[in-house]
Design a protein around this motif. Structure first.
Motif, mmCIF file in Angstrom:
data_model
loop_
_atom_site.group_PDB
_atom_site.id
_atom_site.type_symbol
_atom_site.label_atom_id
_atom_site.label_comp_id
_atom_site.label_asym_id
_atom_site.label_seq_id
_atom_site.Cartn_x
_atom_site.Cartn_y
_atom_site.Cartn_z
ATOM 1 N N SER A 92 0.811 -1.216 0.000
ATOM 2 C CA SER A 92 0.000 0.000 0.000
ATOM 3 C C SER A 92 0.843 1.264 0.000
ATOM 4 N N VAL A 93 2.132 1.151 0.367
ATOM 5 C CA VAL A 93 3.010 2.321 0.332
ATOM 6 C C VAL A 93 3.201 2.803 -1.099
ATOM 7 N N ILE A 94 3.264 1.856 -2.043
ATOM 8 C CA ILE A 94 3.388 2.202 -3.463
ATOM 9 C C ILE A 94 1.991 2.170 -4.055
ATOM 10 N N ASP A 95 1.337 3.305 -4.054
ATOM 11 C CA ASP A 95 -0.045 3.393 -4.517
ATOM 12 C C ASP A 95 -0.037 3.803 -5.981
ATOM 13 N N ALA A 96 -0.506 2.905 -6.850
ATOM 14 C CA ALA A 96 -0.534 3.192 -8.281
ATOM 15 C C ALA A 96 -1.842 3.814 -8.735
ATOM 16 N N ASP A 97 -2.760 4.069 -7.808
ATOM 17 C CA ASP A 97 -4.034 4.671 -8.187
ATOM 18 C C ASP A 97 -3.855 6.151 -8.473
ATOM 19 N N ASP A 98 -4.643 6.637 -9.407
ATOM 20 C CA ASP A 98 -4.595 8.045 -9.761
ATOM 21 C C ASP A 98 -5.208 8.875 -8.636
ATOM 22 N N THR A 99 -4.724 10.078 -8.474
ATOM 23 C CA THR A 99 -5.205 10.952 -7.417
ATOM 24 C C THR A 99 -6.556 11.541 -7.797
ATOM 25 N N ASP A 100 -7.499 11.440 -6.876
ATOM 26 C CA ASP A 100 -8.818 12.028 -7.089
ATOM 27 C C ASP A 100 -8.843 13.402 -6.435
ATOM 28 N N TYR A 101 -9.219 14.414 -7.227
ATOM 29 C CA TYR A 101 -9.264 15.780 -6.737
ATOM 30 C C TYR A 101 -10.703 16.199 -6.507
ATOM 31 N N VAL A 102 -10.910 16.974 -5.464
ATOM 32 C CA VAL A 102 -12.216 17.527 -5.152
ATOM 33 C C VAL A 102 -12.087 19.041 -5.105
ATOM 34 N N ILE A 103 -12.846 19.719 -5.945
ATOM 35 C CA ILE A 103 -12.864 21.180 -5.974
ATOM 36 C C ILE A 103 -14.189 21.635 -5.380
ATOM 37 N N PRO A 104 -14.182 22.335 -4.247
ATOM 38 C CA PRO A 104 -15.450 22.786 -3.657
ATOM 39 C C PRO A 104 -16.188 23.740 -4.595
ATOM 40 N N ASP A 105 -17.477 23.537 -4.727
ATOM 41 C CA ASP A 105 -18.294 24.421 -5.552
ATOM 42 C C ASP A 105 -18.734 25.654 -4.779
ATOM 43 N N VAL A 106 -18.964 25.496 -3.493
ATOM 44 C CA VAL A 106 -19.354 26.621 -2.643
ATOM 45 C C VAL A 106 -18.566 26.528 -1.349
ATOM 46 N N SER A 107 -18.474 27.637 -0.657
ATOM 47 C CA SER A 107 -17.796 27.681 0.638
ATOM 48 C C SER A 107 -18.688 28.414 1.635
ATOM 49 N N VAL A 108 -18.579 27.995 2.889
ATOM 50 C CA VAL A 108 -19.393 28.567 3.959
ATOM 51 C C VAL A 108 -18.465 29.131 5.017
ATOM 52 N N LYS A 109 -18.655 30.397 5.350
ATOM 53 C CA LYS A 109 -17.850 31.058 6.367
ATOM 54 C C LYS A 109 -18.761 31.878 7.272
ATOM 55 N N LYS A 110 -18.314 32.028 8.509
ATOM 56 C CA LYS A 110 -19.069 32.822 9.467
ATOM 57 C C LYS A 110 -18.376 34.160 9.659
ATOM 58 N N ARG A 111 -19.078 35.224 9.316
ATOM 59 C CA ARG A 111 -18.545 36.576 9.450
ATOM 60 C C ARG A 111 -19.553 37.430 10.205
ATOM 61 N N ASN A 112 -19.071 38.038 11.271
ATOM 62 C CA ASN A 112 -19.911 38.934 12.085
ATOM 63 C C ASN A 112 -21.171 38.228 12.586
ATOM 64 N N GLY A 113 -21.004 36.949 12.957
ATOM 65 C CA GLY A 113 -22.108 36.204 13.503
ATOM 66 C C GLY A 113 -23.099 35.679 12.485
ATOM 67 N N THR A 114 -22.810 35.821 11.191
ATOM 68 C CA THR A 114 -23.720 35.382 10.129
ATOM 69 C C THR A 114 -22.992 34.399 9.225
ATOM 70 N N TRP A 115 -23.643 33.294 8.921
ATOM 71 C CA TRP A 115 -23.071 32.303 8.022
ATOM 72 C C TRP A 115 -23.295 32.755 6.585
ATOM 73 N N GLN A 116 -22.199 32.889 5.838
ATOM 74 C CA GLN A 116 -22.245 33.366 4.465
ATOM 75 C C GLN A 116 -21.900 32.225 3.504
ATOM 76 N N VAL A 117 -22.665 32.131 2.437
ATOM 77 C CA VAL A 117 -22.455 31.118 1.397
ATOM 78 C C VAL A 117 -21.888 31.823 0.173
ATOM 79 N N GLU A 118 -20.725 31.361 -0.276
ATOM 80 C CA GLU A 118 -20.052 31.979 -1.413
ATOM 81 C C GLU A 118 -19.860 30.958 -2.514
#
Length: 491
Positions: free
Chosen positions: A276-302
């Motif tokens: 398992s140290v030599i992993d020949a599988d291709d790397t799977d990438y995940v790109i977030p479509d949206v992000s959630v952050k809390k600013r000034n006590g409010t959850w913002q969706v970007e």
């Protein structure tokens, strides 16, 4: 048969090509959509990359949402122009006869290489061939001094190595297959080559079973004070360790509890699957479509607009629709212009729908972002579809292979949907929250006496959550938590 005309009145749903395109773009993941945009840019001359900032998308009031775009095309272009001007200004008008062209002229490959190293570069994005466990062993074999006869035996052994590092057949079977090619080959020769390959990197590869693999890796701990006890346990009593029968182990090995604990800790440092140290599988990438952050006590969706290239209609080509002389050119330009407009409109509709659904999910699962998985509320597709005024199939397309970046990690949008279980007080509890409770109970359970599935169901019932024992077992297996007899620990 007499022919006649009949007039019928009816309703029929027809999907236009534009609607089909919008639905197809809606269900694509970010990586697939990037590929779709690049293919459309190559096929349609009316579209081009937009270097200007995009205007934010307006969403309904409620959860505060916004979009932001960071365009780096202008910076990259200016950087390349600066580098190009530096080497073009330094080229002399005349060169000596014995001069080297590469010493004076900097090739375009060097420029691109320099510019890529000066900025951020993703080394995993280069299309380098993937290395298998056989390739890794053959590379070491080519650097090892062996006779031609042993090398041929080593090739045969390496061909039988599985991805986990173990041999698929026994050395006896390998010896039988080589006797026709190598005269007077002894089984001891095959075993000797196998023992030498077992010391290759990763150590323990080419082993027959787990016991053989661990014994080879233990050779690196010969100076350890508990080496002999550990070697004796792995060699003779490994099945008892697998069944976690610590009382039998302590009696047979004549080790006290603290010494047995140290021996087990030493064994846990070994790798039971060296391949398992030599992993020949291709790397799977995940790109977030949206992000959630809390600013000034409010959850913002970007909306993550950085993941997709901004595109616009080429004004030069679009103006030629009315000035082109040939009618065929006018028809082609108008057709391409219409396709480009529909493509941009479909992308905007996708972004608006994704942001609207994500905002609705966050508004319903605020307790999860504030408190964690145990506060997850039950939610199904119908709840979100009713809130945003869309069909459930549309919500299913939006939440498939779409990811949200939160302070608690990256989750697929489908993660926030779960069925409900009735509580004793008449309320509802989501299955995700029940899984989190089971995980917490297992983490805090006594080491020598783990909680059984029946005991877990009893504890949950005392908290007002009525679940059957088989339901607890199903949730536990879904989280890859072993049964209670396999969770028993010495200390």
């Amino acid at each position: 048969m007499k022919q006649s005309l009949q007039l019928k009145l009816g309703q029929q749903l027809t999907m236009t090509p534009q609607l089909q395109q919008a639905i197809r773009l809606l269900q694509l993941s970010t990586l697939d959509l990037q590929q779709e945009i690049h293919e459309f840019l190559e096929s349609n001359p009316l579209l081009e990359i937009d270097d200007d900032d995009q205007a934010p998308i307006e969403v309904p009031a409620g959860i505060e949402s916004k979009t932001e775009t960071a365009t780096t095309a202008d910076l990259n272009n200016s950087e390349e122009a600066r580098v190009e001007s530096e080497w073009t200004d330094n080229i002399p008008e005349e060169l000596s006869i014995d001069s080297n062209w590469d010493d004076t002229y900097q090739s375009s490959a060097s420029i691109s290489e320099q510019s890529s190293y000066e900025g951020e570069s993703d080394f995993e994005s280069f299309n380098s061939p993937l290395e298998s466990i056989q390739d890794h062993l053959l590379w070491q074999l080519n650097l090892t001094h062996m006779s031609d006869r042993d090398i041929e035996v080593a090739y045969a052994i390496i061909e039988c190595v599985q991805p986990d590092g173990y041999l698929s057949i026994t050395p006896e079977e390998i010896w039988e297959s080589l006797t026709t090619d190598l005269e007077e080959l002894d089984l001891e020769e095959v075993i000797a080559v196998q023992h030498r390959l077992q010391r290759f990197d990763p150590v323990g590869v080419c082993s027959i079973d787990l016991r053989d693999c661990l014994l080879v890796q233990l050779e690196a701990f010969q100076d350890h004070p508990l080496y002999k006890s550990t070697h004796n346990l792995v060699d003779l009593y490994l099945p008892l360790l697998g069944s976690r029968d610590f009382s039998q182990l302590s009696r047979k090995t004549k080790l006290k509890d603290d010494e047995l604990k140290k021996v087990i800790d030493l064994i846990q440092q070994l790798n039971p699957r060296p391949g398992s140290v030599i992993d020949a599988d291709d790397t799977d990438y995940v790109i977030p479509d949206v992000s959630v952050k809390k600013r000034n006590g409010t959850w913002q969706v970007e909306l993550n607009n950085d993941a997709l290239p901004p595109i616009k209609i080429n004004e030069t080509y679009s103006a030629m629709a009315s000035t082109a002389a040939a009618s065929e050119d006018v028809t082609y330009i108008k057709t391409s212009l219409q396709e480009a407009k529909w493509f941009i409109k479909s992308l905007q509709s996708r972004n608006e729908t994704l942001l609207k659904v994500a905002s609705c999910i966050v508004s319903r699962q605020i307790d999860f972002f504030e408190l964690g998985e145990e506060a997850m509320k039950p939610m199904v597709l119908h709840d979100v579809a009713e809130a945003v005024g869309m069909h459930e199939s549309t919500i299913s397309r939006v939440t498939t292979q779409k990811y949200m970046h939160t302070p608690r990690g990256i989750f697929e949008l489908k993660y926030f949907f779960s069925s409900h279980v009735n509580t004793a007080s008449g309320g509802e509890c989501s299955s995700t929250a029940i899984r989190a409770m089971i995980k917490k109970l297992v983490t805090d359970e006594p080491a020598k006496k783990p909680l059984s599935d029946n005991k877990l169901a009893t504890i949950l019932a005392s908290q007002g959550i009525q679940v059957a024992r088989r339901t607890v077992a199903k949730y536990r297996e879904a989280m890859n938590i072993p049964p209670s007899n396999e969770r028993k620990r010495l200390i």
